[in-house]
Design an enzyme around this catalytic site. Structure first.
Site, PDB file in Angstrom:
ATOM      1  N   ASP A 267       0.836  -1.204   0.000  1.00 48.00           N
ATOM      2  CA  ASP A 267       0.000   0.000   0.000  1.00 48.00           C
ATOM      3  C   ASP A 267       0.869   1.250   0.000  1.00 48.00           C
ATOM      4  OD1 ASP A 267      -2.142  -1.662   0.114  1.00 48.00           O
ATOM      5  OD2 ASP A 267      -2.657  -1.260   2.206  1.00 48.00           O
TER       6      ASP A 267
ATOM      7  N   GLU B  56       3.913   1.648  -1.254  1.00 44.18           N
ATOM      8  CA  GLU B  56       4.503   1.880  -2.578  1.00 44.18           C
ATOM      9  C   GLU B  56       3.455   2.419  -3.553  1.00 44.18           C
ATOM     10  OE1 GLU B  56       7.969  -1.505  -2.930  1.00 44.18           O
ATOM     11  OE2 GLU B  56       5.894  -2.167  -2.748  1.00 44.18           O
ATOM     12  N   PHE B  57       2.226   1.882  -3.460  1.00 41.28           N
ATOM     13  CA  PHE B  57       1.140   2.374  -4.318  1.00 41.28           C
ATOM     14  C   PHE B  57       0.873   3.850  -4.037  1.00 41.28           C
ATOM     15  CE2 PHE B  57      -3.208   3.322  -5.438  1.00 41.28           C
ATOM     16  CZ  PHE B  57      -3.392   2.675  -6.650  1.00 41.28           C
ATOM     17  N   ASP B  58       0.790   4.196  -2.754  1.00 38.03           N
ATOM     18  CA  ASP B  58       0.513   5.585  -2.371  1.00 38.03           C
ATOM     19  C   ASP B  58       1.609   6.526  -2.856  1.00 38.03           C
ATOM     20  OD1 ASP B  58      -1.818   4.802  -1.173  1.00 38.03           O
ATOM     21  OD2 ASP B  58      -1.000   4.752   0.859  1.00 38.03           O
TER      22      ASP B  58
ATOM     23  N   LEU C 201     -35.940  -9.792 -15.172  1.00 37.53           N
ATOM     24  CA  LEU C 201     -35.917 -11.223 -15.456  1.00 37.53           C
ATOM     25  C   LEU C 201     -37.169 -11.895 -14.914  1.00 37.53           C
ATOM     26  CD1 LEU C 201     -32.223 -12.123 -14.520  1.00 37.53           C
ATOM     27  CD2 LEU C 201     -33.162 -11.855 -16.814  1.00 37.53           C
TER      28      LEU C 201
ATOM     29  N   GLU D  74     -23.807  -5.473 -11.062  1.00 37.40           N
ATOM     30  CA  GLU D  74     -24.420  -5.115  -9.780  1.00 37.40           C
ATOM     31  C   GLU D  74     -23.387  -4.435  -8.894  1.00 37.40           C
ATOM     32  OE1 GLU D  74     -27.767  -5.948  -8.586  1.00 37.40           O
ATOM     33  OE2 GLU D  74     -28.036  -6.270 -10.745  1.00 37.40           O
TER      34      GLU D  74
ATOM     35  N   CYS E  88     -41.603   9.678  24.790  1.00 32.74           N
ATOM     36  CA  CYS E  88     -40.534   8.743  25.149  1.00 32.74           C
ATOM     37  C   CYS E  88     -41.066   7.717  26.159  1.00 32.74           C
ATOM     38  CB  CYS E  88     -39.348   9.499  25.743  1.00 32.74           C
ATOM     39  SG  CYS E  88     -38.030   8.400  26.344  1.00 32.74           S
TER      40      CYS E  88
ATOM     41  N   CYS F 295     -35.890  11.156  21.252  1.00 34.65           N
ATOM     42  CA  CYS F 295     -36.237  11.800  22.517  1.00 34.65           C
ATOM     43  C   CYS F 295     -35.233  12.922  22.738  1.00 34.65           C
ATOM     44  CB  CYS F 295     -36.169  10.796  23.670  1.00 34.65           C
ATOM     45  SG  CYS F 295     -36.292  11.593  25.296  1.00 34.65           S
TER      46      CYS F 295
END
Length: 663
Positions: free
Chosen positions: A31, A33-35, A81, A170, A401, A419
């Site tokens: 992470d 290195e990606f950042d 469907l 989806e 309440c 309440c």
């Protein structure tokens, strides 16, 4: 290499790493290195705005605001469907399509039916151009900016793709992400979401795409529409989409005949519970696209596809009464008290009714016989009235309440009644103190939720500052309280004075301020007075603090009772100032994630986690492909050990860890 080529090269590299992580679940860099790569690209794009690309990996964080979502017509209608619920239904369907096609040999593609929010995404020249919700099938809402924040959806495709096509799928919220979101809501006293599907659907319509980016949404793709597509069957289409970079579920199967379809259904009716997301059936499609064209559509559905719906286990039982619970923030939750009934392996006596709207929608009445099922296989819920009671009357939602009789309020846009008697309603008072003592807050050893209720009932505490005035002789007369337990309780309260500021801030129970927000505020403002005196605009400018949180913080500190309580806590020595962490000794673990499991000799588990963070590492709660090391102590859980070995993650001992940090 010129600057434009450098920028494009970085974009391509980051897109590939993103695909490896979110689609293939096989990251090849950390992470950290990606950042670092992402930051480099962000800097270059800022310096050279002439090379802006709306589909750059840097645009996934969101930030655009959409006040009104534009209604867009689908180029290709999104049909619903037809559903089937039995083997006989499927056999009848096969007979109908064979009559049209002339008794040809048929193959079918079997896919799981995902319970999410349908989406149609258009790509032009390999770039994500537009994303539209299903709507009524003819037209839907354009949610492109929000969909771009979902990291499993490619912004730029790979390989040889048509110049233009749409892909259907989806948007889903995996169980783990849904549970995490709900836990965060519970921790700040908010009503949890009812199910993953509705939460995923609602996420797509958030106005701020930066908020969408924070949600752990995923997208599973399953159908391509367009002209001159480079495949001849549905199954080939799935394989092709996967090559282009889409996340296509691997559970899909090519069935040679209806018998193999039924075997697929039988298998997944059992094993669907092992999946990380909701599925409610199987979609069976005639595999040949030529046959699909011949079969065509009815007014509502394709003739070449059928959805087989799994049966949700449901039972009917009598609704005996409705009670109303008051949470620590004052939110009212109606609860159905049922005649006990067996459901999905457990005895169910109660079910959530969510709010007044749900009761009215279903017209639920005391004395009715109602259908109950597990919502998302987790929470029992009433889905319908099975049989009306002989002398039933419409349910009238309470106006006061149930605990303190204060008139309830319901703010515009809020699902729940509240309440407003925040400082006088017993469940709210007890709930706030119970929150204050929890492990993630003040972690007061020897004091549990039941004891807090006893202390309140006996007039010994009315807010959490009163805890620090308690004496052993006051506690001893309480039920199940002996000398030793009373001493432990007082000692635990005394030790809580050492808890750091960020946890104290979380413990105060400010609405919407969970653990993460409390850390952000503590780090930014350094002490409680600076937060108390901050303006609304100052607060909004803090990282991850929006209008709602900022307004809640302002309201908390405007209340004189809260100010008095904080002054009392200051007087007894509670930590209301951030102690700067000067223990960061190295960044040797930068980009590395550790999971700690078992019991250790030289470290407590918390000290071990702190040592990891002090050396720049991250501590994970569970083992995954993101885990770099598991630090294993005595009695490490066998499930964790098995998973670590399965994923080939390095398992190190306490001694190994000490060697890594140079001790």
């Amino acid at each position: 290499m010129d600057i434009q080529t450098t920028i494009q090269s970085l974009r391509d590299e980051l897109s590939q790493h993103n695909h490896n992580y979110y689609v293939l679940d096989k990251p090849t860099i950390s992470d950290f290195e990606f950042d670092q790569l992402l930051k480099k690209l962000q800097d270059l794009e800022m310096q050279h705005p002439e090379f802006f690309d709306e589909n750059s990996p840097t645009q996934r964080v969101g930030g655009s605001i959409t006040k009104n979502f534009t209604t867009v017509a689908h180029e290709h209608r999104m049909y619903s469907l037809d559903n089937s619920y039995s083997t006989e239904d499927l056999m009848d369907w096969e007979v109908r399509i064979q009559k049209i096609l002339g008794n040809v040999d048929l193959e079918y593609t079997c896919e799981l039916k995902y319970d999410g929010a349908s989406i149609s995404i258009t790509y032009e020249n390999g770039k994500l151009k537009k994303a539209v919700t299903r709507g009524d099938g003819f037209q839907g809402d354009e949610v492109t900016n929000n969909v771009k924040t979902i990291r499993s959806i490619p912004l730029q495709l790979k390989g040889n793709y048509p110049p233009k096509f749409a892909i259907r799928g989806e948007i889903i919220l995996p169980f783990s992400g849904f549970e995490k979101m709900n836990q965060e809501l519970i921790e700040i006293g908010e009503t949890p979401y009812s199910n993953p599907r509705n939460t995923a659907s609602g996420s797509l319509k958030l106005q701020d795409s930066a908020e969408v980016a924070k949600r752990p949404l995923d997208c599973l793709l399953y159908f391509i529409v367009g002209n001159n597509l480079p495949f001849k069957t549905q199954f080939e289409g799935l394989e092709t989409a996967r090559k282009w970079g889409f996340k296509v579920p691997t559970q899909a199967k090519l069935a040679k005949n209806m018998q193999e379809v039924l075997e697929f259904i039988t298998y997944w009716d059992v094993h669907r519970h092992d999946l990380p997301y909701e599925t409610d059936g199987v979609v069976i499609k005639v595999n040949s696209l030529q046959h699909q064209d011949e079969l065509g559509y009815t007014a509502k559905s394709p003739r070449w596809a059928m959805a087989y719906k799994f049966k949700s286990e449901q039972v009917s039982t009598r609704l005996n009464s409705i009670s109303y619970q008051v949470g620590r923030t004052g939110a009212i939750t109606p609860v159905a008290n049922l005649e006990p009934v067996q459901l999905a392996g457990t005895i169910v006596k109660r079910a959530s009714l969510h709010n007044a709207d749900q009761i009215q929608k279903l017209d639920i009445r005391i004395g009715d016989k109602v259908f109950v099922e597990k919502g998302g296989e987790i929470i029992p819920k009433i889905i319908a009235v099975a049989e009306r009671g002989n002398e039933s009357f419409p349910t009238v939602y309470i106006t006061n309440c149930p605990e303190c009789q204060t008139a309830l309020e319901r703010k515009e846009g809020e699902a729940n009644h509240y309440c407003p008697n925040f400082y006088g309603c017993p469940p709210q008072i007890v709930g706030r103190i119970q929150h204050y003592i929890t492990r993630k807050a003040m972690d007061i050893e020897g004091l549990g939720g039941e004891t807090v209720a006893l202390l309140y009932q006996n007039g010994l505490v009315k807010n959490y500052a009163d805890l620090y005035d308690l004496k052993i002789e006051q506690i001893l007369p309480l039920e199940r309280m002996a000398q030793k337990s009373a001493e432990n309780l007082i000692n635990g309260i005394e030790k809580s004075k050492e808890v750091p500021f960020e946890r104290v801030l979380y413990a105060l129970g400010i609405r919407y301020v969970g653990e993460t927000v409390a850390k952000k505020l503590a780090k930014h403002y350094k002490n409680i007075d600076a937060i108390a005196n901050a303006s609304l605009m100052d607060l909004i400018l803090v990282d991850e603090i929006g209008d709602k949180i900022a307004q809640s913080v302002i309201e908390f500190f405007e209340n004189i009772e809260n100010r008095i309580t904080i002054e009392r806590l200051k007087a007894v020595g509670i930590q209301f100032e951030l102690v700067e962490n000067n223990t960061q000794v190295s960044d040797k673990f930068a980009g590395k994630t550790f999971v700690v499991s078992g019991v250790f000799e030289k470290f407590s588990r918390d000290d071990l986690k702190k040592a990891i963070e002090d050396n720049g590492g991250k501590v994970g709660s569970s083992i995954s492909t993101k885990t770099d090391y598991v630090v294993a102590g005595e009695n490490m859980g066998p499930a964790k050990l098995e998973k670590a070995n399965q994923l080939k993650i390095a398992i190190i001992s306490e001694e190994d860890f000490l060697g890594m940090i140079g001790n």
